[in-house]
Design an enzyme around this catalytic site. Structure first.
Site, PDB file in Angstrom:
ATOM      1  N   HIS A 110      63.156 -48.071  29.404  1.00 54.18           N
ATOM      2  CA  HIS A 110      64.599 -47.860  29.558  1.00 54.18           C
ATOM      3  C   HIS A 110      64.855 -47.772  31.061  1.00 54.18           C
ATOM      4  O   HIS A 110      63.980 -47.337  31.821  1.00 54.18           O
ATOM      5  CB  HIS A 110      65.066 -46.524  28.969  1.00 54.18           C
ATOM      6  CG  HIS A 110      64.800 -46.332  27.511  1.00 54.18           C
ATOM      7  ND1 HIS A 110      63.599 -45.917  27.020  1.00 54.18           N
ATOM      8  CD2 HIS A 110      65.620 -46.462  26.434  1.00 54.18           C
ATOM      9  CE1 HIS A 110      63.664 -45.807  25.703  1.00 54.18           C
ATOM     10  NE2 HIS A 110      64.879 -46.131  25.314  1.00 54.18           N
ATOM     11  N   ASP A 113      63.867 -44.482  32.466  1.00 54.92           N
ATOM     12  CA  ASP A 113      62.442 -44.103  32.450  1.00 54.92           C
ATOM     13  C   ASP A 113      61.856 -44.450  33.814  1.00 54.92           C
ATOM     14  O   ASP A 113      61.033 -43.728  34.352  1.00 54.92           O
ATOM     15  CB  ASP A 113      61.638 -44.911  31.429  1.00 54.92           C
ATOM     16  CG  ASP A 113      62.136 -44.778  30.019  1.00 54.92           C
ATOM     17  OD1 ASP A 113      62.724 -43.739  29.695  1.00 54.92           O
ATOM     18  OD2 ASP A 113      61.932 -45.729  29.234  1.00 54.92           O
TER      19      ASP A 113
HETATM   20  C1  XLS Z   1      64.236 -43.799  19.177  1.00 50.27           C
HETATM   21  C2  XLS Z   1      64.008 -45.203  19.467  1.00 50.27           C
HETATM   22  C3  XLS Z   1      63.927 -45.570  20.939  1.00 50.27           C
HETATM   23  C4  XLS Z   1      64.019 -47.065  21.100  1.00 50.27           C
HETATM   24  C5  XLS Z   1      64.377 -47.531  22.466  1.00 50.27           C
HETATM   25  O1  XLS Z   1      64.088 -43.317  18.073  1.00 50.27           O
HETATM   26  O2  XLS Z   1      62.858 -45.612  18.790  1.00 50.27           O
HETATM   27  O3  XLS Z   1      62.763 -45.059  21.507  1.00 50.27           O
HETATM   28  O4  XLS Z   1      62.833 -47.687  20.732  1.00 50.27           O
HETATM   29  O5  XLS Z   1      65.584 -47.040  22.902  1.00 50.27           O
END
Ligand code: XLS
Ligand code: NI
Ligand code: NI
Length: 446
Positions: A110, A113
């Site tokens: 993200h 991140d």
């Molecule tokens: C949360 C989601 C998130 C997505 C990416 O439950 O899995 O981690 O994979 O935003």
């Protein structure tokens, strides 16, 4: 041989952990692969090409173990520097050391991140530009590639009423700025795909929600994002990640079938496919193989977020995958669908809050990688050497000839169907033989 080069920054974070070797199933070295032999060829492709593993930046390098009841437990050394740019570089050094020690080809992130979100949009944009310059260098030095990028439109309080679905246009516009940056970053880093997970896109109460407006806005927004990315030369896929609930009570991207209906209704099929997550399937009260099958049958099986849930509770516990039977059944579906070709298998999984050693991150990934690899070998063995395929097609053999075939081809009307049945009378009873299928799968788990 691995085409990934070990890439360690100024400081080695995972001292004492070498590049993880393949040692075979009799090895008792916890830091060696027992099944993942990346260059081993199965059905014409190497294991590396079949599995396309990715490390997720958020859980592995940012997730410090905080939960609603307790403070973080993990003091990651790469998060120690208070300077935003330096911390982001340290984190990236740790990430590339980790990924290259595992010998994996891909990572996913993200926007926030990679860097901590800044106090203003301008500062966040500057931080992102800077770290993606560094990421380009790191990718080049290591051979690691970006499987997908995404934007966190659920962490900041501004998104408490949604991002693309927010009743306030100003919030939606902010989400637009963030997604534009995240798409730019993904393109700059040669990202193969772009993901949308709508963490706050849903409702806590229908009483204050205009569902139609919110879905219309989401579709408009996704069209804009796609048009922008295409105008910038992005040729990859866009993935929507279904999840039924958590953090919202109800999320619009509930499950694969719901998302496919949405994509069809708003003319988004063709560019958008699905990123399916194991734990999200179980939250929607489906098996993971069900979700894969629904997506495969609609031609939108894009990518996987690998983890597993806890069968005794209803949370997104994001544990590392270790359920062999669940994965064998899933890979059977993937093989029949022609494999995962554009997406990959991203470990959207976190070590437990009390797994506080840096080595635990390695044990978790080595175990997940080996479980998927073992499942791949078993599923191919079932496909190639057992009666599984034949048993399934025999079950539908009455549609291969004569009237059954005419029905499939649309050459019978309802009156003709009735005539045929009058002539045949009561059909013979045919067993579904579920237990026989289950035994067959178990017999190949060896
Ligand atoms: C949360 C989601 C998130 C997505 C990416 O439950 O899995 O981690 O994979 O935003
Ligand atoms: Ni996910
Ligand atoms: Ni999840």
């Amino acid at each position: 041989m691995s085409n990934i080069s070990l890439t360690v920054g100024d400081k080695e974070y995972f001292k004492g952990v070498p590049q993880i070797p393949f040692e075979g199933k009799d090895s008792d070295n916890p830091l060696a692969y027992k099944y993942y032999d990346e260059d081993r060829v199965i059905a014409g492709k190497t294991m590396k090409e079949h599995l396309r593993f990715a490390v997720s930046y958020w859980h592995s390098f940012c997730g410090t173990g905080g939960d609603p009841f307790g403070l973080p437990t993990k003091a990651f050394p790469w998060l120690a520097n208070a300077d935003a740019d330096q911390q982001a570089r340290d984190k990236m050094d740790a990430a590339f050391e980790f990924i290259t020690k595992l010998g994996l080809q891909f990572y996913c992130f993200h926007d926030f991140d990679l860097v901590n979100e800044g106090p203003t949009l301008t500062e966040s944009t500057r931080r992102l530009e800077k770290i993606t310059d560094y990421a380009s260098e790191k990718q080049k030095a290591s051979g690691v590639q970006l499987l997908w990028g995404t934007a966190s439109l659920f962490t900041n309080p501004r998104y408490m009423n949604g991002a693309m679905t927010n009743p306030d246009f100003e919030v939606l516009a902010y989400a637009g700025a963030q997604i534009k940056n995240a798409i730019d970053a993904t393109i700059k880093l040669g990202g193969q795909n772009y993901v949308f997970w709508g963490g706050r896109e849903g409702y806590m109460s229908l009483l204050n929600t205009n569902m139609k407006k919110e879905l219309d806005h989401t579709a408009r927004f996704l069209h804009m994002a796609k048009d922008y990315a295409r105008s910038q030369g992005f040729t990859g896929r866009f993935f929507i990640e279904p999840k039924p609930m958590e953090p919202s009570k109800h999320q619009y991207d509930f499950d694969a079938a719901t998302v496919i209906g949405f994509l069809r209704q708003y003319d988004l099929l063709g560019d958008f496919e699905l990123n399916l997550e194991v734990n999200h399937a179980t939250l929607a009260q489906h098996t993971f193989s069900h979700e894969l099958q629904v997506a495969a049958d609609a031609g939108v099986l894009g990518s996987i977020d690998a983890n597993r849930g806890d069968y005794q509770n209803g949370w997104d516990t994001d544990q590392f995958p270790n359920n062999l039977l669940e994965l064998v059944e899933s890979i059977l579906v993937i093989i029949e669908a022609g494999g995962i070709t554009k997406g990959g298998i991203n470990f959207d999984a976190k070590t437990r809050r009390n797994s506080t050693d840096l080595e635990d991150l390695f044990y978790a990934h080595v175990g997940g990688i080996d479980t998927f690899s073992r499942a791949l070998l078993i599923a191919h063995d079932i496909m190639d050497n057992s009666k599984y395929r034949q048993m399934r097609s025999d079950r539908y053999a009455s549609y291969d000839t004569k009237d059954g075939q005419a029905f499939e081809k649309g050459k019978l009307n309802l009156s003709q169907l009735a005539e045929i049945s009058h002539a045949i009378g009561e059909p013979k009873q045919t067993s579904g033989q579920q237990e026989l299928y289950e035994n067959l799968i178990n017999q190949y788990i060896k």
